[in-house]
Motif scaffolding. Structure first.
Motif, PDB file in Angstrom:
ATOM      1  N   CYS A   1     -12.099   7.588 -25.298  1.00 11.69           N
ATOM      2  CA  CYS A   1     -13.030   6.995 -24.526  1.00 11.69           C
ATOM      3  C   CYS A   1     -13.905   8.232 -23.888  1.00 11.69           C
ATOM      4  O   CYS A   1     -15.148   8.284 -23.817  1.00 11.69           O
ATOM      5  N   GLY A   2     -13.086   9.283 -23.534  1.00 10.41           N
ATOM      6  CA  GLY A   2     -13.785  10.593 -23.086  1.00 10.41           C
ATOM      7  C   GLY A   2     -14.621  11.061 -24.015  1.00 10.41           C
ATOM      8  O   GLY A   2     -15.762  11.539 -23.745  1.00 10.41           O
ATOM      9  N   TYR A   3     -13.946  11.227 -25.365  1.00 14.34           N
ATOM     10  CA  TYR A   3     -14.920  11.839 -26.331  1.00 14.34           C
ATOM     11  C   TYR A   3     -16.057  10.816 -26.704  1.00 14.34           C
ATOM     12  O   TYR A   3     -17.023  11.391 -27.257  1.00 14.34           O
ATOM     13  N   ASP A   4     -15.872   9.591 -26.519  1.00 19.17           N
ATOM     14  CA  ASP A   4     -16.918   8.725 -26.884  1.00 19.17           C
ATOM     15  C   ASP A   4     -18.045   8.653 -25.752  1.00 19.17           C
ATOM     16  O   ASP A   4     -19.177   8.897 -26.446  1.00 19.17           O
ATOM     17  N   LEU A   5     -17.814   8.979 -24.720  1.00 20.48           N
ATOM     18  CA  LEU A   5     -18.795   9.149 -23.706  1.00 20.48           C
ATOM     19  C   LEU A   5     -19.466  10.350 -23.799  1.00 20.48           C
ATOM     20  O   LEU A   5     -20.803  10.623 -23.488  1.00 20.48           O
ATOM     21  N   TYR A   6     -18.634  11.457 -24.218  1.00 16.92           N
ATOM     22  CA  TYR A   6     -19.133  12.803 -24.484  1.00 16.92           C
ATOM     23  C   TYR A   6     -20.297  12.979 -25.503  1.00 16.92           C
ATOM     24  O   TYR A   6     -21.416  13.474 -25.163  1.00 16.92           O
ATOM     25  N   ARG A   7     -20.191  12.256 -26.439  1.00 20.29           N
ATOM     26  CA  ARG A   7     -21.093  12.152 -27.503  1.00 20.29           C
ATOM     27  C   ARG A   7     -21.852  10.902 -27.183  1.00 20.29           C
ATOM     28  O   ARG A   7     -22.200   9.888 -27.775  1.00 20.29           O
TER      29      ARG A   7
ATOM     30  N   VAL B   1     -21.580  13.032 -18.209  1.00 19.92           N
ATOM     31  CA  VAL B   1     -20.213  13.419 -18.592  1.00 19.92           C
ATOM     32  C   VAL B   1     -20.531  14.695 -19.769  1.00 19.92           C
ATOM     33  O   VAL B   1     -19.585  15.533 -19.791  1.00 19.92           O
ATOM     34  N   PHE B   2     -21.392  14.581 -20.635  1.00 23.71           N
ATOM     35  CA  PHE B   2     -21.507  15.619 -21.570  1.00 23.71           C
ATOM     36  C   PHE B   2     -21.837  17.067 -20.675  1.00 23.71           C
ATOM     37  O   PHE B   2     -21.117  18.082 -21.002  1.00 23.71           O
ATOM     38  N   LEU B   3     -22.681  16.800 -19.801  1.00 23.02           N
ATOM     39  CA  LEU B   3     -22.810  18.133 -19.014  1.00 23.02           C
ATOM     40  C   LEU B   3     -21.834  18.768 -18.222  1.00 23.02           C
ATOM     41  O   LEU B   3     -21.489  19.731 -18.097  1.00 23.02           O
ATOM     42  N   PHE B   4     -21.020  17.640 -17.543  1.00 28.38           N
ATOM     43  CA  PHE B   4     -20.041  18.019 -16.859  1.00 28.38           C
ATOM     44  C   PHE B   4     -18.771  18.734 -17.708  1.00 28.38           C
ATOM     45  O   PHE B   4     -18.251  19.804 -17.287  1.00 28.38           O
ATOM     46  N   VAL B   5     -18.528  18.165 -18.949  1.00 28.50           N
ATOM     47  CA  VAL B   5     -17.413  18.598 -19.647  1.00 28.50           C
ATOM     48  C   VAL B   5     -17.800  19.781 -20.246  1.00 28.50           C
ATOM     49  O   VAL B   5     -17.013  20.973 -20.355  1.00 28.50           O
ATOM     50  N   THR B   6     -19.097  19.893 -20.770  1.00 22.42           N
ATOM     51  CA  THR B   6     -19.640  21.157 -21.397  1.00 22.42           C
ATOM     52  C   THR B   6     -19.587  22.285 -20.509  1.00 22.42           C
ATOM     53  O   THR B   6     -19.114  23.571 -20.587  1.00 22.42           O
ATOM     54  N   ALA B   7     -20.042  22.304 -18.998  1.00 28.36           N
ATOM     55  CA  ALA B   7     -20.002  23.293 -18.121  1.00 28.36           C
ATOM     56  C   ALA B   7     -18.590  23.438 -17.689  1.00 28.36           C
ATOM     57  O   ALA B   7     -18.164  24.954 -17.619  1.00 28.36           O
ATOM     58  N   ALA B   8     -17.869  22.619 -17.424  1.00 32.04           N
ATOM     59  CA  ALA B   8     -16.266  22.790 -17.218  1.00 32.04           C
ATOM     60  C   ALA B   8     -15.893  23.626 -18.314  1.00 32.04           C
ATOM     61  O   ALA B   8     -14.750  24.299 -17.963  1.00 32.04           O
TER      62      ALA B   8
ATOM     63  N   THR C   1     -21.569  22.363 -13.025  1.00 35.78           N
ATOM     64  CA  THR C   1     -20.243  21.416 -13.313  1.00 35.78           C
ATOM     65  C   THR C   1     -20.053  20.817 -11.924  1.00 35.78           C
ATOM     66  O   THR C   1     -19.564  19.465 -11.869  1.00 35.78           O
ATOM     67  N   ALA C   2     -20.221  21.084 -10.573  1.00 34.74           N
ATOM     68  CA  ALA C   2     -19.923  20.339  -9.665  1.00 34.74           C
ATOM     69  C   ALA C   2     -21.011  19.216  -9.466  1.00 34.74           C
ATOM     70  O   ALA C   2     -20.574  18.177  -9.308  1.00 34.74           O
ATOM     71  N   VAL C   3     -22.340  19.517  -9.851  1.00 29.28           N
ATOM     72  CA  VAL C   3     -23.349  18.435  -9.615  1.00 29.28           C
ATOM     73  C   VAL C   3     -23.082  17.289 -10.733  1.00 29.28           C
ATOM     74  O   VAL C   3     -23.141  16.096 -10.306  1.00 29.28           O
ATOM     75  N   THR C   4     -22.818  17.769 -11.841  1.00 28.25           N
ATOM     76  CA  THR C   4     -22.975  16.707 -12.934  1.00 28.25           C
ATOM     77  C   THR C   4     -21.337  16.120 -12.721  1.00 28.25           C
ATOM     78  O   THR C   4     -21.245  14.846 -13.170  1.00 28.25           O
ATOM     79  N   GLY C   5     -20.425  16.788 -12.057  1.00 30.49           N
ATOM     80  CA  GLY C   5     -19.133  16.159 -11.772  1.00 30.49           C
ATOM     81  C   GLY C   5     -19.385  15.010 -10.780  1.00 30.49           C
ATOM     82  O   GLY C   5     -18.700  13.920 -10.956  1.00 30.49           O
TER      83      GLY C   5
ATOM     84  N   GLN D   1     -13.942   5.054 -13.578  1.00 31.17           N
ATOM     85  CA  GLN D   1     -13.313   5.007 -15.017  1.00 31.17           C
ATOM     86  C   GLN D   1     -13.986   5.948 -15.830  1.00 31.17           C
ATOM     87  O   GLN D   1     -13.334   6.907 -16.478  1.00 31.17           O
ATOM     88  N   ASP D   2     -15.250   6.348 -15.757  1.00 35.55           N
ATOM     89  CA  ASP D   2     -16.020   7.631 -16.428  1.00 35.55           C
ATOM     90  C   ASP D   2     -15.628   8.884 -16.190  1.00 35.55           C
ATOM     91  O   ASP D   2     -15.291   9.639 -16.969  1.00 35.55           O
ATOM     92  N   PHE D   3     -15.351   8.948 -14.693  1.00 31.12           N
ATOM     93  CA  PHE D   3     -14.617  10.422 -14.333  1.00 31.12           C
ATOM     94  C   PHE D   3     -13.309  10.563 -15.114  1.00 31.12           C
ATOM     95  O   PHE D   3     -12.905  11.691 -15.532  1.00 31.12           O
ATOM     96  N   ARG D   4     -12.630   9.500 -15.002  1.00 29.43           N
ATOM     97  CA  ARG D   4     -11.236   9.580 -15.481  1.00 29.43           C
ATOM     98  C   ARG D   4     -11.216   9.857 -16.960  1.00 29.43           C
ATOM     99  O   ARG D   4     -10.512  10.595 -17.556  1.00 29.43           O
ATOM    100  N   PHE D   5     -12.123   9.383 -17.799  1.00 29.46           N
ATOM    101  CA  PHE D   5     -12.315   9.549 -19.119  1.00 29.46           C
ATOM    102  C   PHE D   5     -12.550  11.049 -19.132  1.00 29.46           C
ATOM    103  O   PHE D   5     -12.209  11.779 -20.347  1.00 29.46           O
ATOM    104  N   ALA D   6     -13.562  11.431 -18.620  1.00 30.80           N
ATOM    105  CA  ALA D   6     -14.088  12.965 -18.858  1.00 30.80           C
ATOM    106  C   ALA D   6     -13.051  13.967 -18.357  1.00 30.80           C
ATOM    107  O   ALA D   6     -12.930  14.843 -19.342  1.00 30.80           O
ATOM    108  N   LEU D   7     -12.208  13.696 -17.550  1.00 32.08           N
ATOM    109  CA  LEU D   7     -10.802  14.498 -17.243  1.00 32.08           C
ATOM    110  C   LEU D   7     -10.038  14.542 -18.243  1.00 32.08           C
ATOM    111  O   LEU D   7      -9.343  15.603 -18.745  1.00 32.08           O
ATOM    112  N   ALA D   8      -9.835  13.197 -19.057  1.00 31.22           N
ATOM    113  CA  ALA D   8      -8.856  13.284 -20.114  1.00 31.22           C
ATOM    114  C   ALA D   8      -9.260  13.982 -21.378  1.00 31.22           C
ATOM    115  O   ALA D   8      -8.381  14.598 -21.910  1.00 31.22           O
TER     116      ALA D   8
END
Length: 266
Positions: free
Chosen positions: A247-253, A43-50, A24-28, A158-165
């Motif tokens: 956009c977070g979901y879009d990045l995740y996929r 983003v996929f690895l960060f959100v999944t691990a978190a 989570t930390a590394v991919t974040g 921006q990408d981190f904001r979308f991932a958090l959302a």
């Protein structure tokens, strides 16, 4: 008199959890810095691990509350180690929730801890044990959305904001689904101690199918729209726009073609 010996390993943080937290930390960090060539992978690895970390904390909260309420057996079962593999079956605890995130962008309640309820006295304690898990998701959601409702997004990539959302959306959906007063879910566990014996006996056979019933109902378009309208309204109240979560979901996929709207978002 029965003597219970506590082993040091019963409450030591599992290396499995430490590894997931490290991912989570590394991919974040990779999401924040744009280090990865494909930001969607990070983003996929960060959100999944978190998300898995939040599942572990959810179940740990149940177990820790049960421990302080009188069930000293949770330590020997490994529930206090934060090891996700200790919470029932790996398929139910990890694989299935992650698959639901990938397929539908929805936070499916994960595994479960088996509490020896006979060791616990008092209806309020039983209710608190059940509420502790989804309250953890609420807290997790507040942490994820803090930059939004604190108006502290300056400098946040921006990408981190979308991932958090998107991660916040998962936490909110998990909290709401868990709090539903449906047999088999935590919400029912909150009210169960206050129901009569006859009512509990009648609804008990539904417990294994409670979550399936909820998701079957969510397949009904009108109910699905109402559910996600409620989720969007909560997130907007926390400062997260529909565009942020989309956009977070879009990045995740990341394996799908990115939406041009998200790629040009400020």
């Amino acid at each position: 008199m029965t003597t219970v010996t506590r082993r040091s390993g019963d409450r030591s943080i599992s290396p499995v959890f430490v590894g997931i937290a490290a991912v989570t930390a590394v991919t974040g960090w990779a999401t924040w810095t744009g280090f990865a060539e494909q930001p969607g992978v990070a983003v996929f690895l960060f959100v999944t691990a978190a998300w898995i970390v939040s599942l572990c904390l959810h179940e740990y909260a149940h177990a820790r509350t049960a421990l302080h309420s009188g069930d000293i057996s949770v330590g020997a079962k490994g529930y206090l180690t934060l090891n996700p593999l200790k919470y029932t079956h790996a398929l139910l605890s990890i694989v299935l929730p992650v698959l639901f995130v990938i397929m539908g962008g929805i936070g499916l309640p994960g595994g479960a801890v088996f509490i020896e309820r006979g060791r616990i006295r008092g209806r309020w304690r039983h209710s608190l044990i059940s509420a502790a898990g989804p309250l953890t998701n609420v807290l997790f959601a507040l942490v994820c959305t803090a930059p939004f409702w604190l108006d502290a997004l300056d400098g946040v990539p921006q990408d981190f904001r979308f991932a958090l959302a998107f991660l916040a959306l998962l936490q909110v959906t998990a909290a709401i689904l868990n709090f539903l007063p449906v047999p088999g879910l935590d919400g029912y566990g909150v009210i169960e101690p206050w129901l009569s014996y006859n009512v509990r006996r009648q609804v008990e056979p539904l417990a294994p199918f409670g979550l399936l019933i909820v998701f079957a109902l969510l397949w009904i378009p009108s109910l699905n729209n109402a559910f996600f309208d409620m989720i969007d309204a909560i997130l907007r109240g926390l400062g997260i726009s529909d565009l942020d979560t989309a956009c977070g979901y879009d990045l995740y996929r990341f394996w799908r073609e990115a939406s041009p709207v998200c790629s040009v978002s400020p």
